[in-house]
Design an enzyme around this catalytic site. Structure first.
Site, PDB file in Angstrom:
ATOM      1  N   GLY A  53      -0.556 -10.781  -3.140  1.00  0.00           N
ATOM      2  CA  GLY A  53      -0.511  -9.653  -2.203  1.00  0.00           C
ATOM      3  C   GLY A  53      -1.843  -9.349  -1.539  1.00  0.00           C
TER       4      GLY A  53
ATOM      5  N   LYS B  14     -13.313  -5.735  10.310  1.00  0.00           N
ATOM      6  CA  LYS B  14     -13.974  -4.840   9.359  1.00  0.00           C
ATOM      7  C   LYS B  14     -15.455  -4.695   9.682  1.00  0.00           C
ATOM      8  CE  LYS B  14     -10.641  -5.920   5.706  1.00  0.00           C
ATOM      9  NZ  LYS B  14     -10.303  -6.906   4.673  1.00  0.00           N
TER      10      LYS B  14
ATOM     11  N   GLY C 117     -10.980  -1.784   1.331  1.00  0.00           N
ATOM     12  CA  GLY C 117      -9.957  -1.176   0.469  1.00  0.00           C
ATOM     13  C   GLY C 117     -10.395   0.106  -0.208  1.00  0.00           C
TER      14      GLY C 117
ATOM     15  N   VAL D 256       0.835  -1.203   0.000  1.00  0.00           N
ATOM     16  CA  VAL D 256       0.000   0.000   0.000  1.00  0.00           C
ATOM     17  C   VAL D 256       0.872   1.256   0.000  1.00  0.00           C
ATOM     18  CG1 VAL D 256      -1.815   1.267   1.212  1.00  0.00           C
ATOM     19  CG2 VAL D 256      -1.851  -1.239   1.191  1.00  0.00           C
TER      20      VAL D 256
HETATM   21  N1  HSE Z   1      -6.000  -9.437   3.676  1.00  0.00           N
HETATM   22  C1  HSE Z   1      -7.052  -8.544   3.298  1.00  0.00           C
HETATM   23  C2  HSE Z   1      -7.975  -9.227   2.316  1.00  0.00           C
HETATM   24  C3  HSE Z   1      -6.454  -7.289   2.715  1.00  0.00           C
HETATM   25  O1  HSE Z   1      -7.640 -10.331   1.855  1.00  0.00           O
HETATM   26  O2  HSE Z   1      -9.041  -8.707   2.012  1.00  0.00           O
HETATM   27  C4  HSE Z   1      -7.410  -6.132   2.651  1.00  0.00           C
HETATM   28  O3  HSE Z   1      -7.863  -5.749   3.920  1.00  0.00           O
END
Ligand code: HSE
Length: 379
Positions: A175, A193, A123, A14
């Site tokens: 990633g 979240k 995101g 990021v």
């Molecule tokens: N590891 C998280 C995902 C990254 O796979 O959504 C984003 O928060």
């Protein structure tokens, strides 16, 4: 609008995307320095680096700190120090906000600075902004979200024949996964979240421990293949459900009938459904990956730049957290074995699967030879 001098804590996926976007399209922003673990590691971007956080936190030229390191205790300390040093803060760190968000937002209010964290949930999808502004004027009933790209990717790869281990390794390579992917597959990332969504959507403070969390580690390719034969599919879903005067918070592998928007998510895309008295609102977009996450970070920087002084909302209230009332879909593990007649709690039978409430204990599942998953739809 004045230009901002940014100190960056973290130069991973990021952080590097953030610097690239700023250097390419936002010349009015200036990243002065980045905190890294190893200054000698090869990177494609050119920026002053340091291994000493105090060179950023106490640099009087830096007026905004972006924290994209991940983790909990050090980011908590750094964000607190940055706010106390009269700097605004933007973080993409869902873990620190889920564990210490109340404390850090209080520190921001006290110092008259802003702490923003749009990138911490879904995101690049502007869901926190929507909950804070547009949707804050209407009572909400529930929020459901597919919030972890790693789990979407693993489940969809398993649907297409890959093994769990292969799919996880590929998600790490791409990633999407956390440094320790246990938080992805164990459901904790989704729990963090959904807690952040619930806190904004329902104006409450709750502890992360109040999210009833089950991940995808118990889901097998066999389960997914069986579900497919019933025209059903499964995703890891985080839900916050308001009922009368209490809220339930949970994360669970959840089954829907095909077609369903959640079942279309195969990779890093996230989707959130917010059901309100004004109807259901859907949000969807890239939930993981450097570019998408950096987009939300930059959007927060612009928000801060256009509003001087603290805009963090006042502390929210407390509501009872209760166990959700749930329905489950049950089917036999062995496709050649028929579903027993008249299952306890059976509400509906649809060919080879049944919907039951409240669900079976592991002993009962073993006794009947059944598998069971949370049922995501109204019966
Ligand atoms: N590891 C998280 C995902 C990254 O796979 O959504 C984003 O928060």
């Amino acid at each position: 609008m004045r230009s901002r001098t940014i100190g960056l804590l973290g130069l991973g996926t990021v952080g590097q995307a953030l610097v690239s976007i700023i250097q390419e399209v936002h010349p009015d922003l200036h990243v002065a320095k980045a905190l890294v673990r190893d200054v000698n590691r090869h990177r494609t971007i050119d920026i002053p680096m340091t291994t000493r956080p105090e060179e950023i936190l106490f640099d009087p030229e830096i007026d905004l700190v972006v924290e994209v390191t991940g983790g909990r205790e050090l980011p908590r300390q750094w964000i607190t120090q940055a706010l106390a040093a009269n700097k605004d803060v933007v973080t993409a760190n869902k873990e620190v906000m889920a564990y210490y968000g109340s404390e850090l937002l209080a520190a921001a209010r006290q110092s008259g600075r802003q702490l923003r964290y749009e990138a911490a949930v879904a995101g690049g999808v502007p869901i926190l902004d929507a909950l804070t502004h547009h949707l804050s004027v209407v009572p909400l009933r529930r929020i459901d979200g597919v919030l972890n790209g790693t789990c979407n990717f693993i489940l969809s790869q398993m649907e297409h024949g890959a093994s769990y281990t292969e799919a996880l390794a590929e998600a790490q390579r791409l990633g999407y996964a956390e440094a320790d992917p246990t938080a992805d597959v164990g459901g904790d990332d989704t729990a963090r979240k959904v807690l952040l969504l619930a806190q904004l959507g329902f104006h409450l403070e709750a502890a992360i421990e109040s999210v009833d969390t089950v991940g995808i580690t118990g889901v097998t390719a066999h389960h997914l293949a069986r579900l497919e034969t019933f025209h059903l599919g499964l995703r890891l879903v985080g839900s916050a459900i308001w009922d009368k005067d209490s809220l339930s918070l949970r994360v669970a592998p959840t089954v829907y009938r095909v077609p369903h928007p959640f079942l279309d998510l195969e990779g890093p895309d996230n989707a959130i459904r917010v059901v309100s008295q004004a109807g259901a609102f859907w949000f969807q977009g890239p939930g993981a990956g450097g570019y998408a996450t950096a987009t939300s970070v930059i959007s927060d920087i612009f928000r801060i730049r256009t509003h001087n002084g603290s805009l963090n909302p006042p502390p929210p209230g407390h509501y009872p957290i209760r166990q959700a009332t749930s329905r489950y879909v049950c089917f036999t593990h062995d496709p050649d074995q028929s579903l027993p007649l008249g299952l306890p709690g059976e509400l509906q039978r649809l060919g080879s699967y049944a919907i039951v409430a409240p669900g079976f204990s592991q002993e009962a599942l073993d006794e009947y030879g059944l598998c069971q998953f949370l049922w995501g739809e109204e019966t």
